[in-house]
Design an enzyme around this catalytic site. Structure first.
Site, PDB file in Angstrom:
ATOM      1  N   GLY A  22      -1.537  31.500  31.567  1.00 13.20           N
ATOM      2  CA  GLY A  22      -2.413  32.574  32.005  1.00 13.20           C
ATOM      3  C   GLY A  22      -2.887  33.442  30.866  1.00 13.20           C
TER       4      GLY A  22
ATOM      5  N   GLY B  89      -2.452  32.149  27.051  1.00 17.91           N
ATOM      6  CA  GLY B  89      -1.482  31.088  26.847  1.00 17.91           C
ATOM      7  C   GLY B  89      -1.711  29.962  27.827  1.00 17.91           C
ATOM      8  N   GLY B  90      -0.752  29.042  27.900  1.00 14.98           N
ATOM      9  CA  GLY B  90      -0.896  27.887  28.766  1.00 14.98           C
ATOM     10  C   GLY B  90      -0.897  28.248  30.236  1.00 14.98           C
TER      11      GLY B  90
ATOM     12  N   VAL C 250      -3.266  37.523  29.091  1.00 19.08           N
ATOM     13  CA  VAL C 250      -2.584  38.806  28.966  1.00 19.08           C
ATOM     14  C   VAL C 250      -3.627  39.908  28.788  1.00 19.08           C
ATOM     15  CG1 VAL C 250      -0.899  40.165  27.675  1.00 19.08           C
ATOM     16  CG2 VAL C 250      -0.589  37.686  27.902  1.00 19.08           C
TER      17      VAL C 250
ATOM     18  N   LYS D  46       0.472  40.050  32.311  1.00 17.57           N
ATOM     19  CA  LYS D  46       0.208  38.605  32.190  1.00 17.57           C
ATOM     20  C   LYS D  46      -0.118  38.046  33.571  1.00 17.57           C
ATOM     21  CE  LYS D  46       3.104  35.686  30.028  1.00 17.57           C
ATOM     22  NZ  LYS D  46       4.279  34.764  29.922  1.00 17.57           N
TER      23      LYS D  46
ATOM     24  N   ASP E 268      11.402  28.518  23.115  1.00 15.00           N
ATOM     25  CA  ASP E 268      10.060  28.604  22.528  1.00 15.00           C
ATOM     26  C   ASP E 268       9.978  29.753  21.525  1.00 15.00           C
ATOM     27  OD1 ASP E 268       7.464  27.921  21.996  1.00 15.00           O
ATOM     28  OD2 ASP E 268       6.620  28.706  23.852  1.00 15.00           O
TER      29      ASP E 268
ATOM     30  N   ILE F 126      -6.254  40.479  25.951  1.00 18.38           N
ATOM     31  CA  ILE F 126      -5.765  40.563  24.566  1.00 18.38           C
ATOM     32  C   ILE F 126      -5.060  39.284  24.124  1.00 18.38           C
ATOM     33  CG2 ILE F 126      -5.568  43.083  24.506  1.00 18.38           C
ATOM     34  CD1 ILE F 126      -2.569  42.764  25.124  1.00 18.38           C
ATOM     35  N   GLY F 127      -5.020  38.286  24.995  1.00 20.89           N
ATOM     36  CA  GLY F 127      -4.380  37.037  24.620  1.00 20.89           C
ATOM     37  C   GLY F 127      -4.412  36.030  25.755  1.00 20.89           C
TER      38      GLY F 127
END
Length: 286
Positions: free
Chosen positions: A24, A21-22, A26, A40, A138, A18-19
């Site tokens: 790994g 990032g830098g 999710v 994650k 962040d 479902i997503g």
């Protein structure tokens, strides 16, 4: 839970992703207990940056509890997988909702103000009620998750830093472009005011409906009245009623203070949180 997660995601099949990032990906996992969690995975702990992010997330989220901060249920690291298990949020990220017109229209002015209150409460807790204080580093719309009631929850503590009173708190640059405090371009010193700046940018984004971008320069440099109030508002939803307008104008003024180029002139998140919670009596606040 380990076995249940592998089965629920078919050993982290892309269909459950479902997503990304830098560090790994999710995944959404519905466990045998019928509970749904977000998992994650970390790409490789042999890479120092990923290992630091993994450990930072664990250290931060096992030590703090707040209704507006994502809950960490557990973590695992073995020869095959390294992952963290979190509370799952139905609505996904604030960034995603603001990017879809039909979804963004559901976020009326009261909901948007409440999202900012929730983020402010959580940051105030991290900066002023945790020992040592925690700076997220962040804060962005991608890292604000919304539940079924559109309540905000701060996520992604991979770059979080614990401030030490006997240290200079120097650190490598971290954060999302467009939200990073300007002083970090020439000094690596991390303070709570870095999060305050990011919150100010986020506040403009929530009200405007998209990232303010270069218009931030106009906000901080414009003299009386060059920018009109309607320039700050998301045109996809109805113009605010008089009470909402009063609150939103106050938030614009507060956000402008948060993005002051000099961190010493930015308010603390404790002050920001208190002022937002007093929004019902906003007319008496100058």
């Amino acid at each position: 839970m380990y076995k249940g997660i592998l089965e629920a995601t078919n050993e982290f099949d892309a269909a459950f992703c479902i997503g990304e990032g830098g560090c790994g990906r999710v995944y959404k996992a519905k466990l045998p207990s019928q509970d749904t969690v977000a998992v994650k995975t970390i790409h490789s702990l042999s890479e120092m940056a990923n290992r630091r992010a993994f450990l930072s997330e664990i250290r931060a989220l096992t030590g703090i509890k707040h209704r507006n901060i994502v809950k960490l249920y557990g973590f695992c690291s073995n020869a095959q997988y390294s992952f963290l298990v979190y509370q799952y949020f139905d609505k996904g990220s604030l960034a995603k909702i603001l990017s879809i017109d039909e979804e963004a229209k559901i976020l009326d002015w009261p909901r948007r103000v409440n999202i900012l209150r929730g983020v402010a409460y959580a940051l105030s807790y991290m900066h002023h009620s945790c020992s040592p204080p925690i700076v997220h580093r962040d804060i962005s719309s991608n890292n604000i998750l919304l539940d079924i009631d559109y309540e905000a929850h701060i996520s992604d503590f991979g770059t979080a830093k614990f401030l030490k009173c006997d240290s200079s708190n120097l650190s490598a640059l971290a954060g999302t472009y467009g939200y990073v405090a300007p002083e970090l371009a020439y000094t690596m010193k991390v303070t709570e005011k870095c999060d305050v700046y990011s919150f100010g940018v986020l506040a403009f984004e929530v009200i405007k409906g998209n990232h303010p971008g270069d218009s931030l320069i106009n906000v901080t440099t414009s003299s009386h009245g060059e920018l009109q109030f309607k320039d700050f508002l998301d045109p996809r939803i109805l113009y605010p009623n008089p009470k909402e307008e009063e609150i939103l104008m106050f938030i614009v003024k507060l956000a402008t203070k948060c993005i002051h180029s000099n961190p010493q002139f930015r308010p603390t998140m404790h002050v920001v949180s208190d002022m937002l919670s007093a929004s019902t009596t906003i007319s008496v606040i100058s």
